[in-house]
Design a protein around this motif. Structure first.
Motif, short mmCIF file in Angstrom:
data_model
loop_
_atom_site.label_atom_id
_atom_site.label_comp_id
_atom_site.label_asym_id
_atom_site.label_seq_id
_atom_site.Cartn_x
_atom_site.Cartn_y
_atom_site.Cartn_z
N ALA A 136 2.32 3.06 -9.47
CA ALA A 136 3.17 2.45 -8.44
C ALA A 136 2.41 1.40 -7.65
N ARG A 137 1.15 1.68 -7.33
CA ARG A 137 0.35 0.68 -6.61
C ARG A 137 0.06 -0.53 -7.50
N ARG A 138 -0.17 -0.27 -8.77
CA ARG A 138 -0.42 -1.37 -9.71
C ARG A 138 0.79 -2.30 -9.77
N VAL A 143 3.30 -7.50 -8.56
CA VAL A 143 4.42 -8.27 -8.03
C VAL A 143 3.96 -9.12 -6.85
N ALA A 144 3.09 -8.57 -6.00
CA ALA A 144 2.62 -9.32 -4.83
C ALA A 144 1.80 -10.54 -5.25
N ASP A 145 0.98 -10.39 -6.31
CA ASP A 145 0.18 -11.51 -6.79
C ASP A 145 1.05 -12.58 -7.44
N ALA A 262 11.43 -15.71 -4.57
CA ALA A 262 11.01 -15.09 -3.31
C ALA A 262 9.61 -14.51 -3.43
N HIS A 263 9.33 -13.80 -4.52
CA HIS A 263 7.99 -13.23 -4.73
C HIS A 263 6.94 -14.34 -4.80
N ALA A 264 7.24 -15.39 -5.57
CA ALA A 264 6.28 -16.48 -5.73
C ALA A 264 6.02 -17.16 -4.40
#
Length: 422
Positions: A136-138, A143-145, A262-264
């Motif tokens: 889950a953290r991965r 996604v954050a990166d 949005a993520h980017a």
């Protein structure tokens, strides 16, 4: 079974999870858990991955039919901490399941037909929970990166989901509306039957449209919400850095952003803020978003001495993220006045000229199959979508390999992506 007996395989499993791309992470997790917990299928549901919120491995009959609505129902019944064993409707029928929810991201893990290898030993369940937390953290970090590979895959999946959902909604809406019209006709003499079936059909139509809206919501994010998440992401950094970061809010009624945009955007702004903070003479950074209906417009500016290195590797990595979405990044460095960065991210994928793939001499059906392959779909899903048998899909895939001169699905997908097929 003791954890000491699993020590070396566990380390290898953790390494595999750490290196896994999002498209393979469900398979890697299922393999890692197999010494402690067997299952017929493993499904991950996370709304952070707007393009592909489900990641699945195992029995094709289950993973091809499980729905977001079913997973959302399971998640709503779970406690915030600890595993849950029980029965739930998945892939159209009630099944025994093991489910866990990640507290911070609300990501959901579901194992169908769970079979503990050593039912009397809690170490196996501890291992399952440990590997799930890592996974889950991965996913959160990936996604954050928002690396270019994730953005391309996410955009392809988002576009395909919206297209398929729209087609299904139109098809079933037309069917149900026609049925309603027939049942409401005065030429039918069974009033009770007409009333009953009319009510049931109307409810089914509402439910179908609700599911369509739910799917669309997963791949879009209001621009104001996306910007507020950026502020929350940067809040810890800005609290302790001693540098003032000003946020200029976008218009509240701006067009919704595709999830991958949005993520980017958040990843790019975070990266730019970090790069600007590394300069010695910066005391203030301003970030602003706007939306012109076709593009998300980002501006990040510092008040330093204009020493930002435009050829730095960190800037190059950010530029590759921008290019992955066919965007533009421009940097104006003004000695003595600071650095000004402008980023433009298109909200829609570029249209693909048909001439780019004409040289492959593909039949119309072969091109359809290739487009579904490029969106990451399995043979069974392609067959259902196109209304053909799975064997026919395999036949077309073999022909595609010959015409494209490739030896695997991965090569075919990469070639399709390089020609703009998503």
């Amino acid at each position: 079974m003791s954890l000491s007996e699993l020590q070396w395989p566990l380390l290898q499993a953790v390494e595999a999870l750490a290196d896994a791309p999002l498209t393979q992470i469900a398979d890697r997790l299922r393999e890692a858990m197999s010494p402690a917990m067997g299952s017929s299928a493993l499904v991950i549901f996370t709304e952070d991955c707007t393009g592909r919120p489900q990641k699945k491995a195992g029995d094709e009959e289950i993973i091809s039919r499980v729905s977001i609505a079913e997973l959302d129902t399971v998640r709503g019944t779970l406690p915030d901490n600890g595993p849950w064993f029980g029965e739930a409707e998945l892939a159209g029928r009630i099944r025994p399941v093991l489910a866990l929810k990640h507290p911070s991201s609300r990501a959901l893990l579901v194992l169908t037909d769970p079979r503990p290898v050593d039912p009397g030993n809690d170490a196996g369940m501890d291992l399952v929970a440990y590997l799930w937390r890592i996974t889950a953290r991965r996913i959160q970090e990936k996604v954050a990166d928002a690396p270019p590979s994730y953005l391309l895959e996410s955009r392809a999946a988002s576009a395909e989901r919206v297209r398929v959902t729209a087609e299904l909604t139109d098809l079933h809406s037309t069917t149900l509306e026609t049925l309603l019209a027939a049942l409401r006709s005065s030429s039918m003499d069974n009033a009770v039957a007409r009333t009953t079936v009319t009510d049931l059909t109307a409810k089914a139509l509402v439910g179908l449209r609700t599911l369509s809206d739910r799917t669309t919501d997963l791949v879009k994010e209001p621009v104001a919400t996306a910007f507020e998440r950026l502020r929350e992401d940067l809040r810890p950094l800005t609290s302790f850095s001693g540098i003032e970061v000003e946020f200029i809010k976008p218009p509240l009624k701006g067009r919704d952003l595709p999830g991958e945009v949005a993520h980017a955007a958040r990843a790019i702004v975070r990266g730019l803020v970090l790069v600007m903070m590394e300069q010695n003479d910066v005391s203030r950074i301003r970030t602003q978003w706007d939306c012109d209906g076709e593009n998300l417009l980002i501006n990040v500016r510092d008040d330093g001495g204009g020493s930002l290195a435009v050829d730095a590797p960190s800037i190059g990595r950010l530029d590759r993220r921008v290019q992955a979405l066919t965007g533009r990044l421009q940097i104006d460095v003004m000695p003595g006045w600071g650095s000004d960065v402008f980023v433009t991210l298109p909200l829609d994928p570029p249209s693909q000229p048909a001439g780019d793939v004409e040289g492959w001499n593909l039949a119309a059906r072969e091109l359809e199959v290739l487009q579904h392959l490029a969106a990451g779909q399995r043979n069974r899903t392609i067959a259902v979508t196109l209304g053909i048998s799975e064997n026919t899909v395999k036949f077309h895939v073999r022909n595609l390999f010959k015409k494209l001169d490739v030896g695997s699905r991965t090569e075919a997908i990469a070639l399709a992506h390089s020609h703009g097929l998503r």
